[in-house]
Structures are given as structure tokens and as C-alpha cells.
Design an enzyme around this catalytic site. Structure first.
Site, PDB file in Angstrom:
ATOM      1  N   GLU A 255      17.348  -4.635 -33.988  1.00  0.00           N
ATOM      2  CA  GLU A 255      16.785  -3.448 -33.327  1.00  0.00           C
ATOM      3  C   GLU A 255      17.654  -3.202 -32.112  1.00  0.00           C
ATOM      4  O   GLU A 255      17.635  -4.003 -31.176  1.00  0.00           O
ATOM      5  CB  GLU A 255      15.341  -3.723 -32.868  1.00  0.00           C
ATOM      6  CG  GLU A 255      14.382  -4.091 -33.970  1.00  0.00           C
ATOM      7  CD  GLU A 255      14.012  -2.893 -34.817  1.00  0.00           C
ATOM      8  OE1 GLU A 255      14.253  -1.751 -34.395  1.00  0.00           O
ATOM      9  OE2 GLU A 255      13.480  -3.111 -35.919  1.00  0.00           O
ATOM     10  N   CYS A 294      13.334   1.412 -25.571  1.00  0.00           N
ATOM     11  CA  CYS A 294      14.278   1.729 -26.657  1.00  0.00           C
ATOM     12  C   CYS A 294      13.903   3.030 -27.354  1.00  0.00           C
ATOM     13  O   CYS A 294      14.749   3.676 -27.950  1.00  0.00           O
ATOM     14  CB  CYS A 294      14.299   0.582 -27.659  1.00  0.00           C
ATOM     15  SG  CYS A 294      12.669   0.194 -28.279  1.00  0.00           S
TER      16      CYS A 294
HETATM   17  P1  NAP Z   1      21.183  -7.804 -24.564  1.00  0.00           P
HETATM   18  O1  NAP Z   1      22.013  -8.037 -23.365  1.00  0.00           O
HETATM   19  O2  NAP Z   1      21.863  -7.568 -25.849  1.00  0.00           O
HETATM   20  O3  NAP Z   1      20.201  -9.054 -24.649  1.00  0.00           O
HETATM   21  C1  NAP Z   1      19.217  -9.106 -25.609  1.00  0.00           C
HETATM   22  C2  NAP Z   1      18.850 -10.542 -25.893  1.00  0.00           C
HETATM   23  O4  NAP Z   1      19.963 -11.197 -26.489  1.00  0.00           O
HETATM   24  C3  NAP Z   1      18.491 -11.359 -24.653  1.00  0.00           C
HETATM   25  O5  NAP Z   1      17.428 -12.230 -24.986  1.00  0.00           O
HETATM   26  C4  NAP Z   1      19.754 -12.142 -24.374  1.00  0.00           C
HETATM   27  O6  NAP Z   1      19.521 -13.344 -23.718  1.00  0.00           O
HETATM   28  C5  NAP Z   1      20.209 -12.415 -25.789  1.00  0.00           C
HETATM   29  N1  NAP Z   1      21.618 -12.720 -25.925  1.00  0.00           N
HETATM   30  C6  NAP Z   1      22.653 -12.141 -25.298  1.00  0.00           C
HETATM   31  N2  NAP Z   1      23.807 -12.688 -25.718  1.00  0.00           N
HETATM   32  C7  NAP Z   1      23.471 -13.644 -26.634  1.00  0.00           C
HETATM   33  C8  NAP Z   1      24.211 -14.569 -27.414  1.00  0.00           C
HETATM   34  N3  NAP Z   1      25.554 -14.614 -27.352  1.00  0.00           N
HETATM   35  N4  NAP Z   1      23.545 -15.423 -28.217  1.00  0.00           N
HETATM   36  C9  NAP Z   1      22.194 -15.387 -28.294  1.00  0.00           C
HETATM   37  N5  NAP Z   1      21.440 -14.530 -27.575  1.00  0.00           N
HETATM   38  C10 NAP Z   1      22.071 -13.668 -26.761  1.00  0.00           C
HETATM   39  O7  NAP Z   1      20.213  -6.568 -24.362  1.00  0.00           O
HETATM   40  P2  NAP Z   1      19.255  -6.259 -23.139  1.00  0.00           P
HETATM   41  O8  NAP Z   1      20.114  -5.808 -22.016  1.00  0.00           O
HETATM   42  O9  NAP Z   1      18.281  -7.358 -22.929  1.00  0.00           O
HETATM   43  O10 NAP Z   1      18.429  -5.029 -23.730  1.00  0.00           O
HETATM   44  C11 NAP Z   1      18.816  -3.690 -23.567  1.00  0.00           C
HETATM   45  C12 NAP Z   1      19.199  -3.089 -24.895  1.00  0.00           C
HETATM   46  O11 NAP Z   1      18.199  -3.402 -25.856  1.00  0.00           O
HETATM   47  C13 NAP Z   1      19.252  -1.582 -24.843  1.00  0.00           C
HETATM   48  O12 NAP Z   1      20.469  -1.182 -25.379  1.00  0.00           O
HETATM   49  C14 NAP Z   1      18.105  -1.122 -25.711  1.00  0.00           C
HETATM   50  O13 NAP Z   1      18.343   0.045 -26.430  1.00  0.00           O
HETATM   51  C15 NAP Z   1      17.910  -2.252 -26.637  1.00  0.00           C
HETATM   52  N6  NAP Z   1      16.520  -2.325 -27.072  1.00  0.00           N
HETATM   53  C16 NAP Z   1      16.220  -2.005 -28.349  1.00  0.00           C
HETATM   54  C17 NAP Z   1      14.916  -2.069 -28.791  1.00  0.00           C
HETATM   55  C18 NAP Z   1      14.545  -1.746 -30.208  1.00  0.00           C
HETATM   56  O14 NAP Z   1      13.420  -2.033 -30.610  1.00  0.00           O
HETATM   57  N7  NAP Z   1      15.420  -1.169 -30.989  1.00  0.00           N
HETATM   58  C19 NAP Z   1      13.915  -2.489 -27.924  1.00  0.00           C
HETATM   59  C20 NAP Z   1      14.254  -2.804 -26.635  1.00  0.00           C
HETATM   60  C21 NAP Z   1      15.569  -2.725 -26.215  1.00  0.00           C
HETATM   61  P3  NAP Z   1      19.807 -13.542 -22.142  1.00  0.00           P
HETATM   62  O15 NAP Z   1      18.888 -12.641 -21.432  1.00  0.00           O
HETATM   63  O16 NAP Z   1      19.486 -14.985 -21.933  1.00  0.00           O
HETATM   64  O17 NAP Z   1      21.227 -13.185 -21.930  1.00  0.00           O
END
Ligand code: NAP
Length: 518
Positions: A255, A294
């Protein structure tokens, strides 16, 4: 400042080494630290998988009782969780309720579904088919629980709902969960898991929790495990391409980003209830959770000639928004969740300014209400107008994950509006506001293949309308292309990801014996 622990192998464990600091985004004040360094993630995953044996022994109805207990336990701690969401997530009270009630509500909805599924462990899929000339040789599809663990990696914006919406479906399907919230806002998820553990709402190993990074966990995924991710498309692509995921064909659900659109039909007049619904939905999506949703509307398509009117109406709503420390009652929009998030949003607005002009708010200027907010991650809502759009513009290609939306005029035809909406390359949800059924039909059918959900606002359902930004357990959540290609929830449809559909073929009487309700 407290250390937050992971709950793995049925016990609370503190990581060592360098810790990540969780802060209050309104003031920058450090609140807690987290680390998973030194934790044996392979053993944690094996422990979770092993808990599946007992979980699969339970019927759907019994698993539903567990979900009900989880929902009640969260609800019983609602006020405390709201307080944590205000402190660590920058949520207003209303934002926090949206997240926390969304969590307990989704668990309750899946508990209801469990009761409907009843005292069975296998779900038959459709009607069987006669395979030979006689009636004896028969085929029947059925769904059975997978024997692995479900690893859930969530985004920072919904620490309660994100945990619960994924866990509800996996646990009902009979698959134990290892949940990992985004570290920056993990206090709410951490408290939820503590509440569930203390209430003995679910058996040991059924719900594990990671406070911090995943370490080498994902390297140990195997073919019966699943990985469900919510977050940025870059991280989604990284996890989808993980060596173990590829080597063992691990199921992955992503997602990700979405440039959700709202389209105003040419028939909607100024002063009508439908116009007010449209303006209300856009303004809410821009400011609820400071636009860090999102499903929030990012692109606002209006018939050419009405753009000034819509800008004026939206600006009036946005002018009433009070930005500041959400612990204060009068504040209606809190800060962004992290310093990096603020920086990304400001840069994103700069990109949008190459194709649009700011007509309300500012990329940098804001005077937040509250003590100590000079160190917080605040931003004013920003509305832009892109008068002469091009398909390659950032407004159609770049998600700005904050209180930001762009008004874009179109020529009033459904086909043209659809082509602009689809320029977003796949989304979670888009919405149309019109009473013209021909316009709605043409637009909805043209954009449907590019979306997981389409909401239709019309005059007769005002008063019952659920905003497009609200994800419902009954309807699927996810979307193609940019949105990650995933699908969650949707009532029993969500179970498919965690279960194996198997085709059984043989003597009809034997198949019936295999699939007989116990
Ligand atoms: P993110 O930086 O991609 O992080 C998301 C999750 O992934 C966090 O728990 C992060 O952990 C983890 N993560 C990051 N790098 C990783 C790796 N190499 N290995 C394992 N886990 C890893 O995204 P975000 O900044 O939290 O969220 C914002 C984005 O999410 C926006 O672009 C938004 O559109 C999207 N979003 C989508 C939805 C949907 O339902 N489609 C819902 C909400 C948000 P850490 O925090 O520990 O780094």
C-alpha cells in the site's frame, strides 16, 4: 525518557546499541527511544509461526472472539491512547479518535464477520464443478490458512488503525502477526500491544511487536509467510525485491503513494448542498491529520470557469484552520509527524510551484499556537492552482504527503476529467460529485480500472455520505500502479491474502467428507 521494548518470543525485549529517538512533533521534546539491535529476529519469526498451530485449531468464530476482546481492550484505553497520539503523532483529538476508533472498529467489524463464517476452519469457494461425464468426478475450491507468519510493516500516520486493520484480517485467517510500526510514531502501537498482552486478549506469539528496525527479519521469510507493507513506494519496491521474498515467492502486499482526485461535475451549482459536500470533503482531507493520509485528496478537478469560485470557498475554510499544538482545544490542525516529513512537504510544494501557483497558505510561513511550538514541525495548509496543466506536471506525478492540494480546471467533459484523473497512474480512491448520471457513469467506468475505490457524491445521499478519505472494513483498500498494486480489507476478500486457495479434485462424496462442517 523511556525505552520502548519489542514484544517477541512472548516476552518484552530491549534492543541494544544506537537508539532512535521518538519526539513530540509539536515541540521537538524527546519522548522515548527504541532499538532492535541484537534481537534474534529469526527466532522471533519462528516463535510467531509456531503460534499458528493453536490459532489454526480455532474456528473462525473463536478467532472472532479474540478480535472482539482485542477491540474492547483498545476501546477501554481510548483516552490514554488519544493522549499518546496527541503527544507523539501531533494528532488533534479528532485525528487521534479517527485512528484509535478506526482500530477498535475494524477489529469489531472482523469479529462480526467471524461470527458469520461460524464454527469452521475451511472456507469453500463458490460451487463445485462436475469434471467427468458422470456426477462422481468433482472439483471444489476451498480456502485454508497458511502455515507461516504475517509480517506487517506500517507507515507513521496511523499507528493504531494500521496495526489493527492488518492484524484483524490476518488473525481471522489463522495467521499470527509480527507487526512493525514506523519508529517515529510507535508509542501508540507499543501501548496497544502492551494493553493486549496485559489483558491476555490474544495467546502468546499470536501478536508480536517490533519497536525499531526489522534487522534481518525479512531475510528469514519463507514461502508460507506473507509480508504486508504500507509506506512510500521506494521502501515498498525495496521490500518487494528482497532476496528471500524472491527466492521463496513470499506473498507481498504493498500500500503506497496515491494522488487521489476529486472531480466536481459541471452540473453542481454554487450554493448547492452538493457543492458544500465537495468543498467540505476537500478541506477536511487537506487538514485532517495535517494531510498525512494516504487517501487524502491531492488533486481537485473543477469545470473551467469555476476554479476561482472553488479556490475562494476552499480558502475560506482553510482560513478558519487553527494550526498549533494539538494538546490545545482550539487547535484544529497539528504539526507534521517528523522534521523530515516537514522538509519533504516543503520540497514537494516547491516542485508543485513549477506548474501551479500558491493561492492559499505558504510553504514556510506559519505561526503555530502553543508554548514551545517554535521547535515543532508545523506548516500551514497550502492550496495551489494549476491553470494550464500538463500530464507530466508534478501535480500528476508527485505525492506531497501533507496539508496540500491543487485545484485544476478541466473542460467539463467526463472523458477529459477521466484522462486527467488517470494521469495519476493508479490511486487508492478518487471521488466524483455530480447528480448527472450520464456524466457519473462515463467518468466512474473510465477511472475505475485505475483505482481501488471510487466514491460518488450526489445530492440525495448528503447526510449519509462517508468522506472518501475514510477507509471502511467492508470495502477494499488499495490500488493499482502508483498505489502499490495491493488490496486489503473488503470484508472476507481480505482473508485471501493470508489463506491458500486450493482446488480439490476427486470423488464428490469424499470431497464432501473432507469439507464437511465439524
Ligand atoms: P516509509 O519511510 O516507506 O516507511 C514505512 C515503513 O517502512 C516504516 O515502518 C519504516 O520503518 C519501514 N521501513 C523503511 N525502510 C525499511 C527497510 N529497509 N526495511 C524494513 N522496513 C523499512 O514511509 P512513511 O514515511 O512511514 O509513510 C509515508 C508514505 O506512506 C506516504 O508516501 C504515504 O502515501 C504512504 N502511505 C500509504 C498508505 C496506504 O494505505 N496506501 C497508508 C499510509 C501511508 P522506520 O520508521 O523504522 O524507518
Amino acid at each position: 525518557m523511556t525505552d520502548i521494548e519489542s514484544h517477541l518470543e512472548g516476552r518484552w525485549i530491549l534492543g541494544k546499541g544506537k537508539k532512535a529517538t521518538l519526539v513530540n512533533p509539536s515541540t521537538g521534546e524527546p519522548l522515548a527511544e527504541a532499538s532492535t539491535e541484537g534481537i534474534d529476529m529469526k527466532a522471533a519469526l519462528e516463535f510467531a509461526r509456531a503460534a499458528g498451530t493453536d490459532l489454526r485449531e480455532k474456528t473462525f468464530a473463536q478467532r472472532g472472539e479474540m478480535l472482539r476482546a482485542m477491540s474492547r481492550a483498545i476501546h477501554a484505553h481510548r483516552d490514554e491512547l488519544i493522549g499518546l497520539a496527541i503527544a507523539n503523532g501531533g494528532n488533534t483529538r479528532s485525528d487521534a479518535k479517527f485512528d484509535i476508533d478506526g482500530a477498535s472498529g475494524t477489529l469489531a467489524a472482523y469479529a462480526d464477520l467471524a461470527a458469520e463464517l461460524g464454527d469452521v476452519r475451511v472456507i469453500t469457494d463458490g460451487v463445485g464443478v462436475q469434471l467427468g461425464r458422470g456426477a462422481r468426478l468433482f472439483g471444489q475450491h476451498a480456502w485454508v490458512s497458511r502455515h507461516g507468519a504475517a509480517v506487517h510493516v506500517n507507515a507513521f500516520n496511523f499507528p493504531a488503525w494500521g496495526l489493527a486493520e492488518k492484524a484483524a484480517v490476518a488473525l481471522l485467517a489463522g495467521v499470527p502477526v509480527v507487526t512493525k510500526p514506523a519508529t517515529s510514531t510507535a508509542l501508540v502501537s507499543h501501548r496497544i500491544v502492551r494493553v493486549l498482552v496485559d489483558a491476555e486478549a490474544c495467546p502468546p506469539g499470536v501478536l508480536s511487536f517490533i519497536a525499531g528496525g526489522t534487522g534481518d527479519l525479512l531475510e528469514h521469510l519463507r514461502g508460507q509467510d506473507v509480508l504486508a507493507f504500507t509506506g512510500s513506494s521506494d521502501t515498498g519496491a525495496l521490500l518487494r525485491g528482497g532476496p528471500s521474498v524472491i527466492a521463496h515467492s513470499v506473498r507481498v502486499n504493498v500500500e503506497a503513494d496515491s494522488l487521489n482526485a476529486a472531480v466536481l461535475g459541471p452540473d453542481v451549482d454554487d450554493g448547492s448542498d452538493l457543492m458544500n459536500l465537495f468543498i467540505g470533503d476537500v478541506a477536511r482531507d487537506m487538514t485532517q491529520k495535517a494531510g498525512q493520509k494516504c487517501t487524502a485528496i491531492r488533486r481537485v478537478y473543477v469545470p473551467r470557469g469555476k476554479e476561482d469560485l472553488v479556490v475562494q470557498k476552499l480558502s475560506e475554510r482553510l482560513a478558519a484552520v487553527k494550526v498549533g499544538d494539538p494538546a490545545r482545544d482550539e487547535v484544529t490542525m497539528g504539526p507534521l509527524a517528523t522534521a523530515k516529513q516537514l522538509e519533504d512537504v516543503r520540497q514537494g510544494v516547491s516542485r508543485l510551484e513549477k506548474c501551479a501557483k500558491i493561492v492559499f497558505g505558504s510553504r514556510t510561513d506559519v505561526t503555530p499556537l502553543g508554548e514551545g511550538t517554535d521547535k515543532g514541525f508545523f506548516m500551514s495548509p497550502v492550496l495551489l492552482l494549476s491553470a494550464t496543466p500538463d500530464r507530466t506536471d508534478a501535480v500528476h506525478t508527485h505525492e506531497v504527503f501533507g496539508p496540500v492540494a491543487t485545484v485544476i480546471p478541466y473542460d467539463g467533459s467526463a472523458a477529459r476529467a477521466a484522462s486527467w484523473v488517470c494521469a495519476g497512474a493508479g490511486g487508492l480512491v478518487s471521488s466524483v460529485y455530480s447528480d448527472d448520471k450520464a456524466f457519473v457513469k462515463s467518468l466512474v467506468l473510465a477511472i475505475a480500472p485505475f483505482h481501488g475505490r471510487v466514491t460518488i457524491g450526489s445530492s440525495k445521499m448528503i447526510g449519509q455520505a462517508i468522506p472518501p478519505g475514510t477507509v471502511l472494513p467492508q470495502l477494499v483498500h488499495g490500488g493499482p500502479g502508483r498505489a502499490g498494486g495491493g488490496e486489503e480489507l473488503g470484508g472476507r476478500r481480505g482473508l485471501a491474502f493470508y489463506m491458500q486457495r486450493v482446488a480439490l479434485q476427486g470423488d464428490r462424496a469424499v470431497l464432501e467428507a473432507v469439507l464437511k462442517r465439524e
